[in-house]
Enzyme design. Structure first.
Site, PDB file in Angstrom:
ATOM      1  N   ASP A  83       0.812  -1.218   0.000  1.00  8.68           N
ATOM      2  CA  ASP A  83       0.000   0.000   0.000  1.00  8.68           C
ATOM      3  C   ASP A  83       0.847   1.271   0.000  1.00  8.68           C
ATOM      4  OD1 ASP A  83       0.835  -0.661   2.606  1.00  8.68           O
ATOM      5  OD2 ASP A  83      -0.749   0.556   3.506  1.00  8.68           O
ATOM      6  N   GLU A  92       5.182   5.375 -16.316  1.00 13.76           N
ATOM      7  CA  GLU A  92       4.398   4.530 -17.219  1.00 13.76           C
ATOM      8  C   GLU A  92       4.313   5.137 -18.613  1.00 13.76           C
ATOM      9  OE1 GLU A  92      -0.222   3.428 -17.440  1.00 13.76           O
ATOM     10  OE2 GLU A  92       0.810   2.414 -15.783  1.00 13.76           O
ATOM     11  N   ASP A 146      21.556 -11.963 -11.384  1.00 10.50           N
ATOM     12  CA  ASP A 146      22.138 -12.241 -12.701  1.00 10.50           C
ATOM     13  C   ASP A 146      23.581 -11.770 -12.846  1.00 10.50           C
ATOM     14  OD1 ASP A 146      19.737 -13.359 -13.760  1.00 10.50           O
ATOM     15  OD2 ASP A 146      18.943 -11.332 -14.028  1.00 10.50           O
ATOM     16  N   VAL A 147      24.082 -11.081 -11.845  1.00  9.79           N
ATOM     17  CA  VAL A 147      25.425 -10.515 -11.959  1.00  9.79           C
ATOM     18  C   VAL A 147      26.302 -10.941 -10.788  1.00  9.79           C
ATOM     19  CG1 VAL A 147      24.673  -8.508 -13.290  1.00  9.79           C
ATOM     20  CG2 VAL A 147      24.725  -8.379 -10.794  1.00  9.79           C
ATOM     21  N   LYS A 148      27.581 -10.956 -11.043  1.00 14.13           N
ATOM     22  CA  LYS A 148      28.547 -11.259  -9.986  1.00 14.13           C
ATOM     23  C   LYS A 148      28.862 -10.004  -9.190  1.00 14.13           C
ATOM     24  CE  LYS A 148      33.198 -13.166  -9.245  1.00 14.13           C
ATOM     25  NZ  LYS A 148      34.417 -13.704  -9.912  1.00 14.13           N
ATOM     26  N   ASN A 149      28.913  -8.877  -9.889  1.00 15.41           N
ATOM     27  CA  ASN A 149      29.278  -7.605  -9.262  1.00 15.41           C
ATOM     28  C   ASN A 149      28.122  -6.616  -9.345  1.00 15.41           C
ATOM     29  OD1 ASN A 149      32.193  -8.307  -8.868  1.00 15.41           O
ATOM     30  ND2 ASN A 149      32.125  -8.395 -11.102  1.00 15.41           N
ATOM     31  N   ASP A 183      18.253   6.507  -9.785  1.00  9.44           N
ATOM     32  CA  ASP A 183      17.995   7.387  -8.643  1.00  9.44           C
ATOM     33  C   ASP A 183      19.105   7.323  -7.598  1.00  9.44           C
ATOM     34  OD1 ASP A 183      16.388   5.653  -6.033  1.00  9.44           O
ATOM     35  OD2 ASP A 183      17.218   4.706  -7.819  1.00  9.44           O
TER      36      ASP A 183
END
Length: 246
Positions: A83, A92, A146-149, A183
């Site tokens: 919420d 969007e 999905d990444v090592k770093n 950000d």
């Protein structure tokens, strides 16, 4: 007003497309109280970082075997505090506009944008099943698993770039231009390390922090960003009233 061209657009998710700061802080604070960790100290290092890295640093006694600690925390964010989650204004519309040829007004056959998040697949994918349902999950979607770093290493953004180039059959094209929307300072640094134009959004940090990290443009939200041209030859993006350092 400023304009620049790009061939591919790469987006962070939390704080860039989806406003999850309140939900994440509530979930982290709850965990901090359980383990006697100072939340204010954790928040200095958590934003933009992979959840598993924060857990290792601040909760060494927590069992994260097979990422079960990560999943438990992120399920809490997705369900207990839903919420408090909302879309960053303009997000969007910007994503949907990247799917349309501005000359023919027809939907493009392949998307020229991807998501690169430090979050888990569970949490990241869940937003596209709820508040981003109208947009739909993109084919190229890089998560913290999905990444090592993690960021500020450019591995995630570089991987997304390479997958998009492959999908769009751009592997042989030279001098492609990329834009990264972020950000967090670590994300801005990752984008710059990859050689991208970077647009910072002040949803989580003051503009000075984003400029110091290397942001080329800084905006309050994505209502200030629009697609003025989008076709097989590339994208032209307009930034309206970008913030300045002063």
């Amino acid at each position: 007003m400023a304009e620049f061209s790009a061939d591919l657009c790469l987006f962070d998710l939390d704080g860039t497309i989806v406003s999850t700061t309140v939900a994440a802080e509530k979930a982290w604070t709850k965990l901090c109280y359980e383990y006697g960790v100072d939340p204010s100290e954790l928040f200095k290092h958590s934003h933009g970082a992979r959840t598993q890295e924060v857990l290792r640093r601040f909760f060494p006694k927590l069992d994260d075997t097979d990422n079960k600690g990560v999943l438990a925390l992120e399920k809490d964010i997705a369900h207990s505090y839903l919420d408090t989650v909302s879309l960053i204004p303009g997000a969007e519309n910007l994503l949907l506009s990247l799917d349309v040829d501005t000359e023919t007004q027809k939907k493009l056959p392949e998307r020229k944008w991807a998501i690169v998040t430090s979050g888990s697949p569970y949490l990241a994918f869940s937003w596209f099943e709820t508040i981003l349902k109208n947009v739909g999950k993109p084919k190229v979607f890089i998560t913290g698993f999905d990444v090592k770093n993690g960021k500020p290493d450019p591995e995630g953004y570089s991987r997304a770039r390479d997958l998009l180039r492959q999908d769009l059959q751009l592997t042989g094209k030279q001098d492609l231009k990329y834009v990264v929307f972020e950000d967090a300072p670590v994300g801005i640094k990752a984008g710059k390390a990859m050689g991208a134009i970077t647009v910072g959004i002040t949803s989580s940090y003051d503009k000075s922090v984003l400029f110091d990290a290397g942001a080329d443009y800084v905006v309050c939200d994505l209502t200030q960003v629009s697609v003025v041209k989008n076709n097989e030859n590339g994208i032209v993006i307009q930034v309206n009233n970008p913030l300045t350092r002063a």
